[in-house]
Design a protein around this motif. Sequence first.
Motif, PDB file in Angstrom:
ATOM      1  N   SER A 299       0.679  -1.194   0.114  1.00  0.00           N
ATOM      2  CA  SER A 299      -0.093  -0.027   0.127  1.00  0.00           C
ATOM      3  C   SER A 299       0.874   1.337  -0.057  1.00  0.00           C
ATOM      4  O   SER A 299       0.544   2.145  -0.569  1.00  0.00           O
ATOM      5  N   PHE A 300       2.015   1.060   0.716  1.00  0.00           N
ATOM      6  CA  PHE A 300       2.947   2.519   0.920  1.00  0.00           C
ATOM      7  C   PHE A 300       4.222   2.186   0.342  1.00  0.00           C
ATOM      8  O   PHE A 300       4.667   1.009   0.687  1.00  0.00           O
ATOM      9  N   ALA A 301       4.850   2.874  -0.354  1.00  0.00           N
ATOM     10  CA  ALA A 301       6.187   2.791  -0.662  1.00  0.00           C
ATOM     11  C   ALA A 301       6.958   4.099  -0.824  1.00  0.00           C
ATOM     12  O   ALA A 301       6.192   5.299  -0.922  1.00  0.00           O
ATOM     13  N   ASP A 302       8.270   4.304  -0.553  1.00  0.00           N
ATOM     14  CA  ASP A 302       9.125   5.565  -0.710  1.00  0.00           C
ATOM     15  C   ASP A 302       9.368   5.437  -2.155  1.00  0.00           C
ATOM     16  O   ASP A 302      10.412   4.564  -2.468  1.00  0.00           O
ATOM     17  N   ILE A 303       8.874   6.460  -2.886  1.00  0.00           N
ATOM     18  CA  ILE A 303       9.325   6.271  -4.262  1.00  0.00           C
ATOM     19  C   ILE A 303      10.122   7.175  -4.748  1.00  0.00           C
ATOM     20  O   ILE A 303      10.002   8.664  -3.956  1.00  0.00           O
ATOM     21  N   GLU A 304      11.421   7.212  -5.172  1.00  0.00           N
ATOM     22  CA  GLU A 304      12.393   8.260  -5.450  1.00  0.00           C
ATOM     23  C   GLU A 304      12.241   8.632  -6.970  1.00  0.00           C
ATOM     24  O   GLU A 304      12.216   7.800  -8.042  1.00  0.00           O
ATOM     25  N   PHE A 305      11.842  10.009  -7.127  1.00  0.00           N
ATOM     26  CA  PHE A 305      11.312  10.403  -8.232  1.00  0.00           C
ATOM     27  C   PHE A 305      12.663  11.156  -9.103  1.00  0.00           C
ATOM     28  O   PHE A 305      13.417  11.888  -8.456  1.00  0.00           O
ATOM     29  N   PRO A 306      13.139  10.691 -10.128  1.00  0.00           N
ATOM     30  CA  PRO A 306      14.413  11.424 -10.659  1.00  0.00           C
ATOM     31  C   PRO A 306      14.306  12.628 -11.191  1.00  0.00           C
ATOM     32  O   PRO A 306      13.194  13.002 -11.625  1.00  0.00           O
ATOM     33  N   GLU A 307      15.402  13.248 -11.044  1.00  0.00           N
ATOM     34  CA  GLU A 307      15.488  14.548 -11.472  1.00  0.00           C
ATOM     35  C   GLU A 307      14.009  15.457 -11.176  1.00  0.00           C
ATOM     36  O   GLU A 307      13.683  16.417 -12.118  1.00  0.00           O
ATOM     37  N   PHE A 308      13.742  15.362  -9.909  1.00  0.00           N
ATOM     38  CA  PHE A 308      12.623  15.919  -9.429  1.00  0.00           C
ATOM     39  C   PHE A 308      12.771  17.465  -9.196  1.00  0.00           C
ATOM     40  O   PHE A 308      12.067  18.228  -9.571  1.00  0.00           O
ATOM     41  N   ASN A 309      13.899  17.704  -8.540  1.00  0.00           N
ATOM     42  CA  ASN A 309      14.340  19.159  -8.021  1.00  0.00           C
ATOM     43  C   ASN A 309      14.920  20.019  -9.212  1.00  0.00           C
ATOM     44  O   ASN A 309      15.244  19.449 -10.355  1.00  0.00           O
ATOM     45  N   ALA A 310      14.889  21.305  -9.015  1.00  0.00           N
ATOM     46  CA  ALA A 310      15.263  22.138 -10.201  1.00  0.00           C
ATOM     47  C   ALA A 310      16.848  22.040 -10.548  1.00  0.00           C
ATOM     48  O   ALA A 310      17.372  22.258 -11.597  1.00  0.00           O
ATOM     49  N   ASP A 311      17.654  21.334  -9.392  1.00  0.00           N
ATOM     50  CA  ASP A 311      18.982  21.196  -9.831  1.00  0.00           C
ATOM     51  C   ASP A 311      19.104  19.835 -10.255  1.00  0.00           C
ATOM     52  O   ASP A 311      20.656  19.475 -10.428  1.00  0.00           O
ATOM     53  N   GLY A 312      18.378  19.074 -10.460  1.00  0.00           N
ATOM     54  CA  GLY A 312      18.259  17.744 -11.349  1.00  0.00           C
ATOM     55  C   GLY A 312      18.305  16.778 -10.476  1.00  0.00           C
ATOM     56  O   GLY A 312      18.575  15.508 -10.746  1.00  0.00           O
TER      57      GLY A 312
END
Length: 726
Positions: free
Chosen positions: A446-459
Motif C-alpha cells: 500500500s505504501f512505498a518510498d518512491i524516488e522521483f528522478p530529476e525532481f528538483n530544479a538542480d536535477g
Amino acid sequence: MRRMLRIALLASVSLLAMNRAALADPFSVGVALVGAFTSITGVTVPIDIALIGQIALGALAVGANLLSASLFSGHQTLVPDKYQSNFTASDGSELRGVGRGLLGGLEVYGNTSGVNRYRMIAHMKGEIDGVEDVYLGYRPVTVEADGAVSSPPWSKPVGSYVYLRRQPGDGTETADANAVADLSEWTTAHKGQGIFQTTAQFISPGITTAKFQTLFQSGVPEVAYLARLEPVYDPRTLATAWTDNGILNTAHVLAQFPGFSAASFDWTTIGTEATRADAMVAKQGGTRKRATAHGIWASENKRVEIAQAFVSSIGGDVREANDGTIQVVLVDDAPTAERTFPADYIYDYDYIYGAEATDRANKCRVWYWSPERYYKIIDIDMSGIAWATIDDEVTRVGDIYYDARFPYCTDAGQAQQLARREFLLKRADHGLIVTNQAGAALWDISFADIEFPEFNADGSSETMLCLIGTPRMNDEDGTVEIPFTVWPQELIDEPWTPATHEAAAPSQLPPRQFEAKLDQPAAPSEAAVVQYPGGGAYETRVKFAGVTGGTVAEANYRGYTAGNPDSWASMSDVEGAGTFWLGYVAAGDMTGDQADFRVRFFNAEEQGSYFSDLLEVGALAVDNSTPPAPDVTIVTAFNGSNWEDTITTDTSDIAPVEVEITGSGGASGYSYSGDIRPGEPDVQVSSDAGYTNPTGRSYSVVVKTTDGTSSSATVVNSYNPTPPGP
C-alpha cells in the motif's frame, strides 16, 4: 470460483481502490489481481500476459459488481437511519446489523380480532445481543417482562393497551400464544425462527372514546429498538459476542460474502489490529476508542458498497496475506513505507501538483451516523476548524466542497480525524510512474518510498512516501504504470490534536415525546441498595423531586451486563411529604452493580413531562450513613374504654429500613420494631387498659439502616386533646 471472488473483493474494497478510481477494462483489472496469485519478493517478476487476461475474465464473471470505482468515503446510497421505520413486504428486505443502532423492521403480518390488533414485525436476521431502549411511535417507553408497555398513556390500572412481546432471533422462537388464540390463520407453526422479532398487540379502548383518539388517532404506532445487534467472532477470546470494535465488525461484514468461511481470514492479524482499534485516544472532552463501527444494512444492498463503507468508516484497509487469507487493518496517519522504489527502475512519470487543480476541494463537510441525533446521518458544524476550510482558495474561487461520509461511524471525533485524512489526500499531489517490470514489486503493498528522478530544479531526485494505486502492465513494451498519491506531510508533521483539529459533537437531542405539559424534572438525586431486617428482601431505591402538577411518576432503572446497558424497567413509586418522591424495586442484591435512573411525570389528564437527565451510578452501594431523626406525629384519643395513642412515623431519607418505638412514663411497657419505607408512613397504635389519662406517656422513635445504624430519636408525648364539639 471462491478465489476469484476474494481477488475481486480485495481489488474493490482496499484503501487503494477507494483512493483512486479502479480500472475499468478487463485487461487492467487482470493485472491488478495478479499480486494475489504470487508473493512478489523480488524486483523483477516475469508475467504471463495471456494468463492475466484469463484471470480478468474469470474475476469479472464472478464478481463484476464488486469492481466499483468508489472514491474515498462517498457512500451516497447507504443511509442506515432509513431502517428505523416499520415497512411492509412490498418494499421490505432482510436486515443485518453490527454494533449498536436504532432498528425498525418489516411488518410480515397483521390482523384484527375483536379489540385486539396484531402486528408481527421481523426486525433483523439472526440473534441480537440486547435491547437498550424501546420506542413506540418514536417515543421512549418502558416494557415489562410480559411485554406490557407500562408508560402513560399506554398503561392502564390492570395491564396495558399495548404489548410488545419480542424474541431474540437465536432459533428458540415460538409462535405468539395470544395471536394463536385470537387469529385462526395464525398457528403454532408461525415461529419465524432465527429472526429477531416482535409480536405487537394493540388493544382498543373503544373507537368512540377519547382514549382511542389519544392512542390510535394516527393508526397503530411504529415499533423500534435501540439495540446491540449481531454477536461477532473475536479471535482474541475465541468467543462470539457483541462488540463495537471496528476491525472485528468489518471482518464480520466481509465474512458474509458468498464463498467465504472462517478459513478465508488471517485471524492473527485481525486480532492484533482489533487491539489497536480498542486503544483509547483523546477526543474533545475525554477519550474514545480509536476505531469503532456500527451499522444496519439491507441484504439487497451491494455487498462491496457495504464493505467499502465499513472500511472507510474505521480508517482501514483490506489486504491479502502471503497465504491468501484476508486481513483487515488500520491505516495510520503516519504510515511506514513497506518498500523503497529507486529512481533507476522509473522510465518516466507524470507528477500533478494538487495546487494546480482548478476544481480542488477547499472545504470539507463531515457526515456520520450520529447517536446524538438518534442515529441519523448528519454533518458536523466545522466552523472555526482550520484544516476544514482553505480560506485563501475560498476567497479566490469560492466554495468547493468535499463530503466525507462515514455511514457506519458513530463518533464525531473518529469521523473528523478520518475526514481530515481524506480531505488532505483529495488535495494531495498525485500522478503516474512508468517503470520496468520491477514495478510488479509494488503489486502487493500500500505504501512505498518512491524516488522521483530529476525532481528538483538542480536535477536531483526526491524521495516521497506515496500511497500506491492499482498497477497496469503494458504487454507490448513490458512497462508497468503505477498511479500514486503523495501522502500528505501535514498528517505526519501535525498529529491529530482534538483541541485544535476537532469540532464539538452535536448536543444530545431529547427523545421525541408527547408535547410536554409539565416541567422537566431534575435528575434523581441519589440511589442506594437496602436490605430489610432479619435477612429480609433487598430493595433498590432512588430519590427524586416532584414537579408542579405532576400526580403520577414514572421512575425507571436499568442495570448493565458486561458493561452494556440493559433495557429500562419500571419501578414502583411513592409520593412523600413536600416534593419528596421515592422509586423502588425488589430486584435482588444489586450491590456493586452499575445502574442508571430516570423519571418523568404525568398529570391527571396523562399529559406528561420529558424524562429527566440520568442519574448514573457506577457501583450501587448500601447506604449506612446515619439517617436524620424521623418525622413523628402523635394523636391521642379516647376509644370508649381507655386512651390510645396513634404514632405515625415517616422519613425522607433514602436509607432507613426499620422503625423502632420505645415507650416511657405511662407507656413504659410499650415497644415496637418493624419495616419502614421512606414516603410510606408507618402507623402504630399504643393502647392499654392502664391508659386512664390522656397525658403522661412518652415515645422515643428512631429509624435504622440496613446494618442497624440508628438515627437520633424523635420524642413525642401523649396529650389532652381538644374535646369534640357539640
